[in-house]
Design an enzyme around this catalytic site. Structure first.
Site, mmCIF file in Angstrom:
data_model
loop_
_atom_site.group_PDB
_atom_site.id
_atom_site.type_symbol
_atom_site.label_atom_id
_atom_site.label_comp_id
_atom_site.label_asym_id
_atom_site.label_seq_id
_atom_site.Cartn_x
_atom_site.Cartn_y
_atom_site.Cartn_z
ATOM 1 N N ASP A 59 -13.001 -2.412 -3.796
ATOM 2 C CA ASP A 59 -13.889 -1.805 -2.801
ATOM 3 C C ASP A 59 -15.281 -1.685 -3.398
ATOM 4 O OD1 ASP A 59 -13.432 -0.379 -0.025
ATOM 5 O OD2 ASP A 59 -15.034 0.672 -1.080
ATOM 6 N N ARG A 90 0.840 -1.198 0.000
ATOM 7 C CA ARG A 90 0.000 0.000 0.000
ATOM 8 C C ARG A 90 0.874 1.247 0.000
ATOM 9 N NH1 ARG A 90 -2.178 3.472 3.693
ATOM 10 N NH2 ARG A 90 -4.417 3.901 3.654
HETATM 11 O O1 CP3 Z 1 -12.386 -8.618 1.794
HETATM 12 C C1 CP3 Z 1 -11.363 -8.370 1.139
HETATM 13 O O2 CP3 Z 1 -10.207 -8.710 1.492
HETATM 14 C C2 CP3 Z 1 -11.516 -7.659 -0.195
HETATM 15 C C3 CP3 Z 1 -11.426 -6.269 -0.187
HETATM 16 C C4 CP3 Z 1 -12.538 -5.351 0.321
HETATM 17 C C5 CP3 Z 1 -12.258 -4.038 0.774
HETATM 18 N N1 CP3 Z 1 -13.445 -3.406 0.998
HETATM 19 C C6 CP3 Z 1 -10.908 -3.473 0.929
HETATM 20 C C7 CP3 Z 1 -10.717 -2.274 1.762
HETATM 21 C C8 CP3 Z 1 -13.938 -5.525 0.349
HETATM 22 C C9 CP3 Z 1 -14.769 -6.751 0.028
HETATM 23 C C10 CP3 Z 1 -14.490 -4.269 0.763
HETATM 24 C C11 CP3 Z 1 -15.946 -4.006 0.871
HETATM 25 C C12 CP3 Z 1 -16.404 -2.753 1.489
HETATM 26 N N2 CP3 Z 1 -15.886 -1.505 1.359
HETATM 27 C C13 CP3 Z 1 -17.574 -2.650 2.276
HETATM 28 C C14 CP3 Z 1 -18.522 -3.773 2.585
HETATM 29 C C15 CP3 Z 1 -18.013 -4.649 3.669
HETATM 30 C C16 CP3 Z 1 -17.913 -3.996 5.002
HETATM 31 O O3 CP3 Z 1 -16.758 -3.814 5.450
HETATM 32 O O4 CP3 Z 1 -18.948 -3.671 5.585
HETATM 33 C C17 CP3 Z 1 -17.705 -1.302 2.666
HETATM 34 C C18 CP3 Z 1 -18.804 -0.721 3.530
HETATM 35 C C19 CP3 Z 1 -16.647 -0.592 2.072
HETATM 36 C C20 CP3 Z 1 -16.387 0.871 2.157
HETATM 37 C C21 CP3 Z 1 -15.121 1.170 2.821
HETATM 38 N N3 CP3 Z 1 -13.888 0.920 2.264
HETATM 39 C C22 CP3 Z 1 -14.925 1.757 4.085
HETATM 40 C C23 CP3 Z 1 -16.038 2.177 5.021
HETATM 41 C C24 CP3 Z 1 -13.553 1.854 4.271
HETATM 42 C C25 CP3 Z 1 -12.844 2.545 5.416
HETATM 43 C C26 CP3 Z 1 -12.885 1.736 6.634
HETATM 44 C C27 CP3 Z 1 -11.534 1.167 6.911
HETATM 45 O O5 CP3 Z 1 -11.439 -0.021 7.246
HETATM 46 O O6 CP3 Z 1 -10.564 1.949 6.812
HETATM 47 C C28 CP3 Z 1 -12.912 1.284 3.141
HETATM 48 C C29 CP3 Z 1 -11.473 1.136 2.899
HETATM 49 C C30 CP3 Z 1 -10.941 -0.234 2.639
HETATM 50 N N4 CP3 Z 1 -11.487 -1.141 1.782
HETATM 51 C C31 CP3 Z 1 -9.757 -0.798 3.207
HETATM 52 C C32 CP3 Z 1 -9.604 -2.069 2.652
HETATM 53 C C33 CP3 Z 1 -8.502 -3.064 2.883
HETATM 54 C C34 CP3 Z 1 -8.810 -0.103 4.174
HETATM 55 C C35 CP3 Z 1 -8.141 1.006 3.422
HETATM 56 C C36 CP3 Z 1 -6.666 1.190 3.678
HETATM 57 O O7 CP3 Z 1 -5.835 0.332 3.313
HETATM 58 O O8 CP3 Z 1 -6.367 2.268 4.193
#
Ligand code: CP3
Length: 353
Positions: free
Chosen positions: A77, A40
């Site tokens: 995402d 990342r």
């Molecule tokens: O599951 C997996 O390994 C596949 C990747 C995946 C991500 N997001 C990577 C991610 C999947 C399937 C998602 C789905 C997702 N994204 C959802 C539905 C599932 C859930 O968690 O309820 C939602 C609501 C999102 C929207 C989202 N994306 C949010 C609210 C955030 C910030 C919250 C956080 O954890 O920081 C993200 C960012 C995100 N998506 C990260 C990852 C690995 C973290 C970002 C980072 O690396 O800084």
């Protein structure tokens, strides 16, 4: 086309017998893994990582190199769709997602277009192709999208929300506007998931993170009915193999019967419901995926093993269970805890088959 060497996930989703319970974890590729943080940092940001197919492929495969997981999930995402619609997605450091141009005005809402996945989401499809090729049939690849309602929450609120008051004001005050957004999201989700299936996704999952914040009648009208339409629009087979679908509504434990009638093959459940009770309620109609509390991974190995044992016992004997957490892996989870979980599922579950 490489034949799957490990098809336990597909079989369990279709309620066919397996020698053990397959396991994968929501957010299995994420910040709890040091190698994820390294990649990342190389990409510069989460979004740059997700938009770079070579690096997104690398992080998709990282958890599989460490743990004998039974599935891969494409690294992406759910908010790629609103981004492709031109709403301007960004992730602030240490914050949640933000959309620069949230939908507030009727004029903006009426202009919303269904993005062509090949044109606007080609980077996701390229990642799916690359991961599928790299896996070479080792385990199935899961594609995914957000539910029309959960996407609408972000599109209207402009980011995360504690009470969803903007989208709920629209739901109660201007329902026809919300229905319009949901119809567009529904068509976008169908095109996006079918494109992922064509590119190599062997399972699809719909993430309905916020449907559980709705009342029962509103859930049926504004979330479940659109997920059902998404399911109806899916290509159900790829090269003669069935592509199973999973529906996950966080907090949806009150509505399992209705979810089971939606046409999905499996329901993802969170930890607030007993898996045995859930199984009795859905009967033979669908498989269940879940449902250990992700916080259980913050305790030591013996607590994790006990949690796994209790989850397996709650589901009981027989086919139709996919082991998972009830929500994504928490950022502060020690990787060794994930190793202990996967090992415990593989060691303890054969007794149930
Ligand atoms: O599951 C997996 O390994 C596949 C990747 C995946 C991500 N997001 C990577 C991610 C999947 C399937 C998602 C789905 C997702 N994204 C959802 C539905 C599932 C859930 O968690 O309820 C939602 C609501 C999102 C929207 C989202 N994306 C949010 C609210 C955030 C910030 C919250 C956080 O954890 O920081 C993200 C960012 C995100 N998506 C990260 C990852 C690995 C973290 C970002 C980072 O690396 O800084």
């Amino acid at each position: 086309m490489p034949k799957l060497k490990n098809d336990t996930l597909i079989r369990a989703l279709l309620r066919q017998p397996t020698p053990y319970t397959p396991v994968w974890l929501m957010r299995q590729a994420g910040r709890y893994l040091p190698e994820y943080n390294t990649t990342r940092a190389r990409a510069g940001s989460f979004l740059a990582l997700a938009k770079n197919p070579d690096l997104a492929t690398e992080v998709t495969l990282q958890p599989l190199a460490r743990f004998p997981l039974d599935a891969a999930i494409v690294f992406s995402d759910i908010l790629t769709i609103p981004d492709a619609m031109g709403l301007g997605l960004s992730f602030g450091e240490g914050e949640g997602p933000r959309l620069e141009r949230p939908l507030r005005e009727e004029r903006e809402i009426r202009k919303l277009l269904v993005p062509d996945p090949r044109e606007h989401l080609g980077y996701v499809l390229e990642t799916v192709r690359q991961v599928h090729a790299a896996l070479n049939g080792k385990v199935p690849l899961i594609g995914f999208c957000g539910s029309p309602y959960t996407l609408a929450c972000y599109m209207v609120e402009g980011g995360a929300s504690a009470d969803f008051r903007t989208v709920k004001s629209m739901l109660y005050g201007r329902p026809e506007l919300l229905h319009h957004i949901l119809q567009v999201n529904c068509r976008a989700a169908i095109a996006y998931l079918n494109a992922q299936i064509e590119a190599g996704a062997q399972v699809v999952m719909i993430f309905d993170t916020w449907g559980g914040t709705l009342g029962a009648a509103e859930y049926r009208e504004f979330s479940l009915s659109y997920m059902q339409r998404v399911l109806e629009g899916l290509q159900r087979e790829r090269h003669g193999e069935r592509v199973p679908s999973i529906l996950f509504t966080k907090g949806g434990g009150g509505w399992l019967e209705a979810m089971a009638a939606s046409g999905c093959d499996a329901i993802g459940v969170d930890w607030t419901i007993d898996l045995g009770v859930a199984r009795a309620r859905v009967g033979q109609r669908v498989s269940l995926q879940g449902n250990l509390d992700p916080a259980a991974l913050l305790a030591g190995t013996s607590a994790i093993r006990a949690g796994v044992a209790a989850t397996l016992a709650a589901y009981g004997k027989g086919a139709g269970h996919v082991f998972n957490l009830g929500h994504g892996v928490i950022q502060f989870t020690p990787p060794d805890s994930v190793a202990a979980l996967v090992e415990a599922v593989h060691e303890l579950s054969p007794a149930y088959h």
